[in-house]
Scaffold this motif. Structure first.
Motif, mmCIF file in Angstrom:
data_model
loop_
_atom_site.group_PDB
_atom_site.id
_atom_site.type_symbol
_atom_site.label_atom_id
_atom_site.label_comp_id
_atom_site.label_asym_id
_atom_site.label_seq_id
_atom_site.Cartn_x
_atom_site.Cartn_y
_atom_site.Cartn_z
ATOM 1 N N HIS A 141 0.949 -1.099 0.034
ATOM 2 C CA HIS A 141 -0.131 0.194 -0.101
ATOM 3 C C HIS A 141 0.847 1.145 -0.142
ATOM 4 C CE1 HIS A 141 -2.910 2.978 1.166
ATOM 5 N NE2 HIS A 141 -3.858 2.375 1.034
ATOM 6 N N PHE A 142 0.629 2.231 -0.787
ATOM 7 C CA PHE A 142 1.708 3.485 -0.968
ATOM 8 C C PHE A 142 1.886 4.248 0.428
ATOM 9 C CE2 PHE A 142 -2.630 5.222 -1.751
ATOM 10 C CZ PHE A 142 -2.662 6.410 -1.197
ATOM 11 N N ALA A 143 0.701 4.044 1.273
ATOM 12 C CA ALA A 143 0.831 4.764 2.399
ATOM 13 C C ALA A 143 1.057 3.904 3.776
ATOM 14 C CB ALA A 143 -0.633 5.473 2.545
ATOM 15 N N GLY A 144 1.428 2.606 3.217
ATOM 16 C CA GLY A 144 1.794 1.472 4.275
ATOM 17 C C GLY A 144 0.513 1.218 5.007
ATOM 18 N N PRO A 151 -7.426 -1.642 -5.954
ATOM 19 C CA PRO A 151 -6.713 -0.759 -6.305
ATOM 20 C C PRO A 151 -7.035 0.707 -6.254
ATOM 21 C CG PRO A 151 -7.779 -1.818 -8.167
ATOM 22 C CD PRO A 151 -8.229 -2.630 -6.888
ATOM 23 N N ALA A 152 -8.314 0.883 -5.849
ATOM 24 C CA ALA A 152 -8.960 2.195 -5.757
ATOM 25 C C ALA A 152 -8.075 3.299 -4.947
ATOM 26 C CB ALA A 152 -10.179 2.386 -5.253
ATOM 27 N N PRO A 153 -7.418 2.918 -3.894
ATOM 28 C CA PRO A 153 -6.910 3.740 -3.347
ATOM 29 C C PRO A 153 -5.561 4.512 -4.113
ATOM 30 C CG PRO A 153 -7.322 2.027 -1.757
ATOM 31 C CD PRO A 153 -7.685 1.739 -2.831
ATOM 32 N N SER A 154 -4.947 3.290 -4.655
ATOM 33 C CA SER A 154 -3.851 3.837 -5.510
ATOM 34 C C SER A 154 -4.330 4.842 -6.726
ATOM 35 C CB SER A 154 -2.994 2.548 -6.193
ATOM 36 O OG SER A 154 -2.265 1.937 -4.952
ATOM 37 N N THR A 155 -5.429 4.261 -7.363
ATOM 38 C CA THR A 155 -5.934 5.054 -8.549
ATOM 39 C C THR A 155 -6.246 6.595 -7.790
ATOM 40 O OG1 THR A 155 -7.004 3.229 -9.412
ATOM 41 C CG2 THR A 155 -7.636 5.259 -10.267
ATOM 42 N N ALA A 156 -6.792 6.581 -6.737
ATOM 43 C CA ALA A 156 -7.295 7.919 -6.196
ATOM 44 C C ALA A 156 -5.707 8.849 -6.098
ATOM 45 C CB ALA A 156 -8.123 7.779 -5.101
ATOM 46 N N TYR A 157 -4.887 8.319 -5.481
ATOM 47 C CA TYR A 157 -3.376 8.941 -5.118
ATOM 48 C C TYR A 157 -2.870 9.369 -6.287
ATOM 49 C CZ TYR A 157 0.823 10.190 -3.012
ATOM 50 O OH TYR A 157 2.027 10.766 -2.847
ATOM 51 N N GLU A 308 7.135 1.710 -0.680
ATOM 52 C CA GLU A 308 8.078 2.606 -1.186
ATOM 53 C C GLU A 308 8.026 2.859 -2.617
ATOM 54 O OE1 GLU A 308 8.978 0.752 1.313
ATOM 55 O OE2 GLU A 308 8.527 2.147 2.836
ATOM 56 N N ALA A 309 8.013 1.507 -3.203
ATOM 57 C CA ALA A 309 8.395 1.457 -4.658
ATOM 58 C C ALA A 309 7.093 1.779 -5.377
ATOM 59 C CB ALA A 309 9.017 -0.113 -5.040
ATOM 60 N N LEU A 310 6.139 1.331 -4.800
ATOM 61 C CA LEU A 310 4.688 1.529 -5.123
ATOM 62 C C LEU A 310 4.226 3.101 -5.379
ATOM 63 C CD1 LEU A 310 1.993 0.939 -6.143
ATOM 64 C CD2 LEU A 310 1.007 0.392 -3.868
ATOM 65 N N LYS A 311 4.590 3.847 -4.088
ATOM 66 C CA LYS A 311 4.199 4.998 -4.043
ATOM 67 C C LYS A 311 5.215 5.855 -5.101
ATOM 68 C CE LYS A 311 4.112 8.804 -0.782
ATOM 69 N NZ LYS A 311 4.438 9.338 0.722
ATOM 70 N N THR A 312 6.478 5.420 -5.444
ATOM 71 C CA THR A 312 7.359 6.073 -6.188
ATOM 72 C C THR A 312 6.834 6.147 -7.430
ATOM 73 O OG1 THR A 312 9.380 5.762 -4.833
ATOM 74 C CG2 THR A 312 9.651 6.260 -7.295
ATOM 75 N N HIS A 313 6.255 4.751 -8.014
ATOM 76 C CA HIS A 313 5.965 4.552 -9.185
ATOM 77 C C HIS A 313 4.583 5.708 -9.443
ATOM 78 C CE1 HIS A 313 5.199 1.571 -12.815
ATOM 79 N NE2 HIS A 313 5.325 2.481 -13.233
ATOM 80 N N LEU A 314 3.738 5.544 -8.644
ATOM 81 C CA LEU A 314 2.379 6.475 -8.546
ATOM 82 C C LEU A 314 2.781 7.939 -8.944
ATOM 83 C CD1 LEU A 314 0.334 4.728 -5.723
ATOM 84 C CD2 LEU A 314 0.351 4.455 -8.263
ATOM 85 N N GLU A 315 3.829 8.250 -8.118
ATOM 86 C CA GLU A 315 4.078 9.784 -8.418
ATOM 87 C C GLU A 315 4.921 10.179 -9.424
ATOM 88 O OE1 GLU A 315 5.999 10.464 -4.429
ATOM 89 O OE2 GLU A 315 4.368 10.843 -3.653
ATOM 90 N N LYS A 316 5.189 8.994 -10.255
ATOM 91 C CA LYS A 316 5.673 9.346 -11.798
ATOM 92 C C LYS A 316 4.679 9.811 -12.632
ATOM 93 C CE LYS A 316 9.746 6.060 -11.611
ATOM 94 N NZ LYS A 316 10.337 4.984 -11.995
ATOM 95 N N ILE A 317 3.447 9.604 -12.126
ATOM 96 C CA ILE A 317 2.268 10.197 -13.123
ATOM 97 C C ILE A 317 2.337 11.596 -13.175
ATOM 98 C CG2 ILE A 317 -0.144 10.389 -12.969
ATOM 99 C CD1 ILE A 317 -0.627 7.811 -11.721
ATOM 100 N N GLY A 318 2.717 12.369 -12.043
ATOM 101 C CA GLY A 318 2.922 13.897 -12.257
ATOM 102 C C GLY A 318 3.900 14.217 -13.161
#
Length: 349
Positions: A141-144, A151-157, A308-318
């Protein structure tokens, strides 16, 4: 009309139909492109007005998944499934198992995950009949927080990251004080609203279900407006988070927002509307780029990864959106045209 002659066919590799008389299941699976890997995409249940409407939706959605996976740098192709019916009325465990058998019949051409009208528990029922179901369990989970496979939490983030990047690019400011209109408060839309509220955004919300609206009003100080008004508000950002094609000829004429950035798939009714938006000075975040968090999440759950790897990948969207915006400005092209070109370079090699 033949499927091959359908305006949204776009050289799909595989389109399958299923009618299970015993359970009432009427479903369609579409595989658009598997050049980068097996086609993965959510299964959606929706009360479509007709089978033609359902076919149009599944073809558009599966194509979008191909582009989404390519832009997220995933070794996956694009596919989608739709079930015709009201999930609050017609869904049964037997129907979900029948849907699992339908997925299994494609022998891995399509891997199913969660989408509108479906839940992790539904996927678990499908998984009783098929080995090609994703999102039934999770480790990261991107927020631990505890991960349950949804997958909705990751989509929303990911959408939140994209909205933030879009506002910074367009206005040169943070989200604090920005007026954001959210169309749809489902699994993703409501979580997006929570992220935006924490950043100090002023929220306006619309949904067809009153319980979500009341919750947003009480917990997020959101202003409730009608679905007919939400896209016409004098706000900074419009975030479509419901069904697709809401950005159409009519809504563009009354649009006042300068940024469109939301979770819905296929937000543009037609591709040429990207240029219309550009000419009006509206910054459009290509939907399959900004809403890729769900498939990014599923991808990480299938491998040895980390929060952490999941969160980093999600933030690449920006970062991806900023690249698209910069190229669009340099080349004087619509953002969706630039995004399409970048994606096609990846999956059509």
């Amino acid at each position: 009309m033949s499927v091959f002659d359908h305006i949204e066919f776009d050289e799909h590799e595989h389109v399958a139909f299923c009618h299970d008389k015993e359970t009432g299941l009427k479903a369609i699976i579409a595989v658009h492109n598997s050049h980068l890997g097996p086609a993965l995409g959510g299964c959606r249940m929706w009360p479509y007005a007709s089978s033609e409407e359902a076919l149009n939706d599944v073809l558009r959605l599966s194509k979008g998944m191909t582009y989404k996976a390519a832009m997220a740098n995933l070794s996956q192709g694009g596919g989608k499934a739709v079930i015709i019916g009201d999930p609050r009325v017609h869904k049964t465990p037997e129907m979900m198992r029948a849907m699992g058998r339908f997925v299994e019949s494609l022998s891995g051409k399509y891997i199913s995950a969660e989408d509108s009208g479906m839940s992790v528990s539904d996927l678990k029922l499908m998984a009783e009949e098929s080995t090609y179901i994703s999102g039934t369990k999770a480790s990261y989970h991107f927020a631990g927080e505890e991960a349950d496979g949804n997958p909705a939490p990751s989509t929303a983030y990911g959408v939140f990251v994209g909205v933030k990047a879009s506002v910074e690019y367009k206005f040169g400011t943070s989200l604090k004080g920005k007026k954001v209109a959210i169309q749809g408060l489902g699994h993703v839309g409501y979580r997006l609203a929570e992220h935006l509220h924490r950043e100090g955004a002023e929220l306006y919300v619309a949904d067809i279900y009153p319980e979500s609206l009341n919750r947003a009003k009480e917990q997020l100080n959101a202003t409730i407006v009608s679905p007919q008004e939400i896209l016409m508000l004098d706000v900074d950002v419009v975030a479509p988070c419901a069904m697709g094609a809401t950005i159409n000829r009519q809504s563009v004429e009354t649009l006042k927002a300068k940024v469109i950035a939301g979770a819905a798939n296929n937000q543009l009714a037609t591709e040429d509307l990207g240029e219309v938006l550009r000419s009006k000075g509206v910054l459009y975040a290509p939907d399959y780029v900004i809403n890729a968090g769900g498939i990014i999440d599923i991808y990480h759950q299938k491998m040895l990864s980390s929060n952490e790897a999941l969160k980093t990948h999600l933030e690449k969207i920006g970062h991806t959106l900023r690249e698209i915006y910069s190229r669009a400005d340099e080349q004087k092209l619509a953002t969706n045209v630039v995004a399409n070109s970048l994606a096609e370079e990846k999956f059509r090699k």
